[in-house]
Design a protein around this motif. Structure first.
Motif, PDB file in Angstrom:
ATOM      1  N   LEU A 146      -3.973   0.089   1.409  1.00  0.00           N
ATOM      2  CA  LEU A 146      -3.600   0.354   2.798  1.00  0.00           C
ATOM      3  C   LEU A 146      -4.803   0.192   3.721  1.00  0.00           C
ATOM      4  O   LEU A 146      -4.693  -0.347   4.833  1.00  0.00           O
ATOM      5  CB  LEU A 146      -3.027   1.767   2.916  1.00  0.00           C
ATOM      6  CG  LEU A 146      -2.359   2.138   4.238  1.00  0.00           C
ATOM      7  CD1 LEU A 146      -1.219   1.173   4.552  1.00  0.00           C
ATOM      8  CD2 LEU A 146      -1.851   3.571   4.201  1.00  0.00           C
ATOM      9  N   LEU A 176       2.269   1.881  -3.381  1.00  0.00           N
ATOM     10  CA  LEU A 176       1.283   2.307  -4.380  1.00  0.00           C
ATOM     11  C   LEU A 176       0.633   3.643  -4.046  1.00  0.00           C
ATOM     12  O   LEU A 176      -0.327   4.051  -4.720  1.00  0.00           O
ATOM     13  CB  LEU A 176       0.184   1.236  -4.505  1.00  0.00           C
ATOM     14  CG  LEU A 176       0.626  -0.107  -5.114  1.00  0.00           C
ATOM     15  CD1 LEU A 176      -0.529  -1.098  -5.063  1.00  0.00           C
ATOM     16  CD2 LEU A 176       1.093   0.084  -6.545  1.00  0.00           C
ATOM     17  N   LEU A 177       1.120   4.320  -3.010  1.00  0.00           N
ATOM     18  CA  LEU A 177       0.515   5.608  -2.659  1.00  0.00           C
ATOM     19  C   LEU A 177       0.716   6.663  -3.734  1.00  0.00           C
ATOM     20  O   LEU A 177      -0.004   7.676  -3.757  1.00  0.00           O
ATOM     21  CB  LEU A 177       1.104   6.117  -1.328  1.00  0.00           C
ATOM     22  CG  LEU A 177       0.529   5.487  -0.057  1.00  0.00           C
ATOM     23  CD1 LEU A 177       1.211   6.051   1.174  1.00  0.00           C
ATOM     24  CD2 LEU A 177      -0.981   5.725   0.028  1.00  0.00           C
ATOM     25  N   GLY A 221       0.813  -1.213   0.000  1.00  0.00           N
ATOM     26  CA  GLY A 221       0.000   0.000   0.000  1.00  0.00           C
ATOM     27  C   GLY A 221       0.844   1.260   0.000  1.00  0.00           C
ATOM     28  O   GLY A 221       0.540   2.225  -0.704  1.00  0.00           O
ATOM     29  N   GLY A 226      -3.013   2.947  -3.823  1.00  0.00           N
ATOM     30  CA  GLY A 226      -2.354   2.810  -2.536  1.00  0.00           C
ATOM     31  C   GLY A 226      -3.299   2.953  -1.361  1.00  0.00           C
ATOM     32  O   GLY A 226      -3.187   2.234  -0.366  1.00  0.00           O
TER      33      GLY A 226
END
Length: 453
Positions: free
Chosen positions: A80, A70-71, A67, A76
């Motif tokens: 998360l 991928l923010l 997560g 993300g």
């Protein structure tokens, strides 16, 4: 709020259910512990902690890392949020395991608070929830502790039982691998084996010591697990405080409603009924005023007595709501007035440099008043004493008597209700009343100074 003194004590004279006795064991706790169910449940908890913590740690680190990576994209945030939601779910399973194997009574953490339905609102609630992040922290921190506790518990448990049962193994296998007994030490020149009766006996005794110590070592290890589960998977202190305040608010509301019903009942059955009868008597006296003046005068005289009685009842009722002497002169004078109405001599000592807040002062007054009523009705005492003083940020009250004792707060009596009232304002009620007396009841209230009166 009367309490029956002398009730609620067992055969041994201690507080508890009447006639209750504790279960007695033939063996001491140290010898029972290795074979008790609690020990095996705690050992099972430690053994299960290692594979479960590996699962928790792997899931948490993998999902949170994914997560966080991928923010930079929109993906993300949901990843998360899913990681934290999964940690919450795994935390719920851990709470179930702690309840089943450790016997923990653990409340659920605060639920997700969503202002509106929808996926975005759910993700925001998960990310903002402190319980989600505490569950993630538990998943990360529990692995190193689970490894340590698993290694210690397994080695100590295996070593203890292996040494304890060594005489059996030596008898079944007197020679194993071409050697007599278990090798204790060996180098290039000589070796030491446990192969004679004295050495075998000492080995078994050492194993017995390890076996007896193992349950307590495992119990100490699980105490850390209890702290982790309670601190990270249970409700936060703020949430617990909110629940406590909601409960206290319910007690205050119920108490206020009961007081209002009591006042209404006293007015309806006492002063109101007496005033209605007074009005009727005065009406009859008015009709007889010209026909029989002497009878009318007698009726007016009786009505005058009724007026005095009604006024006295109204004064008593007003004193029960909030006495004027308490407002005007404070606790010392108000408690002295209450003590003067007690059926036994009461010594009152109030040591306060300043007056507390009106609400705290009122609660202190009614607490002492109800305790003195108990002394009058049930204690069969010849003397009582009241002390009031301040210790730092606490207002202390103590009512003592030399009566028969036996007061108990665990039987749903008036003392239990008084304890609930004090608890509603963060107060404490402690009762020390052995059978035969004397009785000493101590109350603590939070100190808040008076501002504007």
């Amino acid at each position: 709020m009367a309490t029956e003194y002398g009730q609620g004590y067992g055969l041994d004279g201690r507080p508890g259910f009447p006639g209750s006795t504790e279960r007695r064991h033939r063996l001491p706790a140290a010898l029972r512990a290795p074979v008790e169910g609690r020990t095996w449940r705690e050992l099972g908890y430690v053994l299960l902690s290692l594979p479960i913590s590996i699962l928790l740690f792997t899931y948490a680190v993998t999902m949170v890392s994914l997560g966080a990576g991928l923010l930079v994209t929109f993906l993300g945030i949901p990843v998360l949020a899913a990681a934290l939601a999964g940690c919450r779910g795994l935390g719920a399973l851990e709470r179930l395991r702690a309840r089943a194997l450790l016997g923990m009574e653990l409340a659920e953490p605060e639920p997700l608070r969503m202002k509106k339905p929808g996926a975005m609102a759910w993700m925001g609630a998960v990310l903002k929830s402190g319980a989600s992040w505490r569950a993630l922290l538990y998943a990360v921190l529990h692995l190193p502790w689970a490894v340590f506790s698993f290694v210690v518990a397994v080695n100590v448990w295996a070593l203890g039982w292996a040494l304890l049962t060594y005489p059996v193994w030596f008898w079944v296998f007197p020679m194993y691998g071409g050697q007599d007994g278990m090798q204790l030490y060996g180098d290039e020149t000589h070796r030491v084996y446990l192969d004679n009766p004295f050495e075998i006996t000492v080995t078994a005794l050492v194993g017995l010591l390890f076996t007896i110590a193992t349950p307590w070592i495992v119990r100490a290890l699980t105490m850390v697990d209890r702290l982790l589960v309670h601190g990270l998977l249970g409700p936060s202190r703020l949430a617990s405080r909110v629940v406590e305040l909601e409960s206290d608010r319910g007690v205050v509301v119920d108490t206020a409603a009961a007081d209002l019903r009591r006042i209404e009942r006293d007015l309806h059955d006492g002063a109101q009924a007496r005033l209605v009868a007074l009005a009727m008597d005065l009406g009859l006296a008015k009709e007889k005023l010209h026909e029989d003046p002497e009878e009318a005068a007698r009726m007016v005289d009786e009505a005058h007595g009724e007026v005095k009685t009604a006024l006295q009842e109204l004064r008593d009722l007003a004193r029960g709501i909030h006495p004027a002497v308490l407002t005007d002169r404070g606790l010392d004078a108000a408690l002295s007035a209450v003590a003067s109405r007690c059926t036994v001599p009461v010594q009152v000592e109030v040591d306060l440099a300043e007056r507390p807040a009106p609400a705290i002062e009122g609660i202190a007054y009614f607490t002492v008043s109800e305790l003195l009523q108990n002394v009058s009705k049930h204690a069969r005492a010849t003397w009582a004493g009241v002390e009031v003083w301040r210790t730092e940020n606490r207002l202390m009250l103590q009512v003592a008597d030399n009566g028969v004792g036996g007061a108990d707060t665990s039987q749903g009596s008036g003392l239990a209700g008084l304890a609930e009232r004090l608890d509603a304002v963060d107060g404490i009620l402690v009762v020390d009343s052995p059978t035969g007396g004397p009785t000493r009841v101590t109350a603590e209230l939070p100190w808040r100074g008076a501002h504007v009166r």
